[in-house]
Design a protein around this motif. Structure first.
Motif, PDB file in Angstrom:
ATOM      1  N   ASN A  62       0.832  -1.202   0.000  1.00 30.14           N
ATOM      2  CA  ASN A  62       0.000   0.000   0.000  1.00 30.14           C
ATOM      3  C   ASN A  62       0.867   1.253   0.000  1.00 30.14           C
ATOM      4  N   ILE A  63       1.909   1.260   0.827  1.00 32.45           N
ATOM      5  CA  ILE A  63       2.819   2.411   0.895  1.00 32.45           C
ATOM      6  C   ILE A  63       3.470   2.634  -0.465  1.00 32.45           C
ATOM      7  N   GLU A  64       3.906   1.548  -1.094  1.00 35.70           N
ATOM      8  CA  GLU A  64       4.563   1.669  -2.403  1.00 35.70           C
ATOM      9  C   GLU A  64       3.618   2.235  -3.449  1.00 35.70           C
ATOM     10  N   SER A  65       2.386   1.742  -3.494  1.00 37.87           N
ATOM     11  CA  SER A  65       1.456   2.230  -4.515  1.00 37.87           C
ATOM     12  C   SER A  65       1.125   3.708  -4.304  1.00 37.87           C
ATOM     13  N   GLN A  66       0.994   4.119  -3.047  1.00 35.29           N
ATOM     14  CA  GLN A  66       0.718   5.538  -2.775  1.00 35.29           C
ATOM     15  C   GLN A  66       1.917   6.417  -3.116  1.00 35.29           C
ATOM     16  N   ALA A  67       3.124   5.940  -2.778  1.00 29.77           N
ATOM     17  CA  ALA A  67       4.331   6.714  -3.067  1.00 29.77           C
ATOM     18  C   ALA A  67       4.520   6.876  -4.571  1.00 29.77           C
ATOM     19  N   ARG A  68       4.257   5.815  -5.329  1.00 32.77           N
ATOM     20  CA  ARG A  68       4.375   5.893  -6.792  1.00 32.77           C
ATOM     21  C   ARG A  68       3.329   6.845  -7.382  1.00 32.77           C
ATOM     22  N   ALA A  69       2.115   6.806  -6.840  1.00 28.84           N
ATOM     23  CA  ALA A  69       1.058   7.696  -7.329  1.00 28.84           C
ATOM     24  C   ALA A  69       1.417   9.155  -7.070  1.00 28.84           C
ATOM     25  N   VAL A  70       1.949   9.448  -5.893  1.00 30.33           N
ATOM     26  CA  VAL A  70       2.353  10.820  -5.558  1.00 30.33           C
ATOM     27  C   VAL A  70       3.488  11.268  -6.478  1.00 30.33           C
ATOM     28  N   ARG A  71       4.454  10.384  -6.692  1.00 30.87           N
ATOM     29  CA  ARG A  71       5.588  10.714  -7.548  1.00 30.87           C
ATOM     30  C   ARG A  71       5.128  11.013  -8.973  1.00 30.87           C
ATOM     31  N   GLN A  72       4.214  10.182  -9.483  1.00 29.96           N
ATOM     32  CA  GLN A  72       3.702  10.366 -10.830  1.00 29.96           C
ATOM     33  C   GLN A  72       2.929  11.684 -10.948  1.00 29.96           C
ATOM     34  N   LYS A  73       2.117  11.980  -9.951  1.00 31.35           N
ATOM     35  CA  LYS A  73       1.326  13.214  -9.973  1.00 31.35           C
ATOM     36  C   LYS A  73       2.231  14.443  -9.916  1.00 31.35           C
ATOM     37  N   ARG A  74       3.252  14.388  -9.052  1.00 33.16           N
ATOM     38  CA  ARG A  74       4.171  15.529  -8.933  1.00 33.16           C
ATOM     39  C   ARG A  74       4.982  15.736 -10.203  1.00 33.16           C
ATOM     40  N   SER A  75       5.449  14.653 -10.816  1.00 31.26           N
ATOM     41  CA  SER A  75       6.239  14.814 -12.037  1.00 31.26           C
ATOM     42  C   SER A  75       5.358  15.351 -13.162  1.00 31.26           C
ATOM     43  N   GLY A  76       4.100  14.939 -13.210  1.00 26.21           N
ATOM     44  CA  GLY A  76       3.176  15.486 -14.206  1.00 26.21           C
ATOM     45  C   GLY A  76       2.916  16.953 -13.981  1.00 26.21           C
ATOM     46  N   ALA A  77       2.781  17.357 -12.739  1.00 26.95           N
ATOM     47  CA  ALA A  77       2.545  18.773 -12.417  1.00 26.95           C
ATOM     48  C   ALA A  77       3.777  19.604 -12.756  1.00 26.95           C
ATOM     49  N   ARG A  78       4.961  19.041 -12.512  1.00 30.77           N
ATOM     50  CA  ARG A  78       6.185  19.767 -12.846  1.00 30.77           C
ATOM     51  C   ARG A  78       6.283  19.983 -14.347  1.00 30.77           C
ATOM     52  N   ARG A  79       5.973  18.932 -15.130  1.00 30.85           N
ATOM     53  CA  ARG A  79       6.042  19.053 -16.585  1.00 30.85           C
ATOM     54  C   ARG A  79       5.022  20.061 -17.104  1.00 30.85           C
TER      55      ARG A  79
END
Length: 103
Positions: A62-79
């Protein structure tokens, strides 16, 4: 009995599904215990129990899936926001004029 003398405030953002599940648990606990059980009590209990199960594989999944989702969302927002970054000292108002922070 759990003592709450050393309190810290926390903003917790949850999905509606998780919140609904916690409300169901609060309702069941209220019925079984014949005591009013708030959503906050349920969330504190769930966090406490989860922390005791720190080596449980489902917890890490669960921690891994949430961490990956946050990372993906942040990288998309940065782009999406590339080129629009302004340092904190350069505040701009609605009229486009530069404003300075009051000290």
């Amino acid at each position: 009995m759990m003592r709450l003398e050393n309190k810290t405030r926390l903003l917790l953002i949850l999905s509606q599904d998780v919140l609904d599940q916690a409300r169901v648990i609060a309702g069941k606990a209220t019925t079984v215990l014949k005591l009013p059980v708030s959503l906050q009590i349920v969330l504190r209990a769930l966090i406490g129990v989860g922390l005791k199960r720190e080596s449980h594989p489902a917890l890490f999944a669960n921690i891994e899936s949430q961490a990956r989702a946050v990372r993906q969302k942040r990288s998309g927002a940065r782009r999406a926001g590339e080129g629009s970054y302004q340092p904190p000292g350069n505040l701009q108002g609605l009229n486009g004029k530069r404003a300075t922070a009051k000290r």
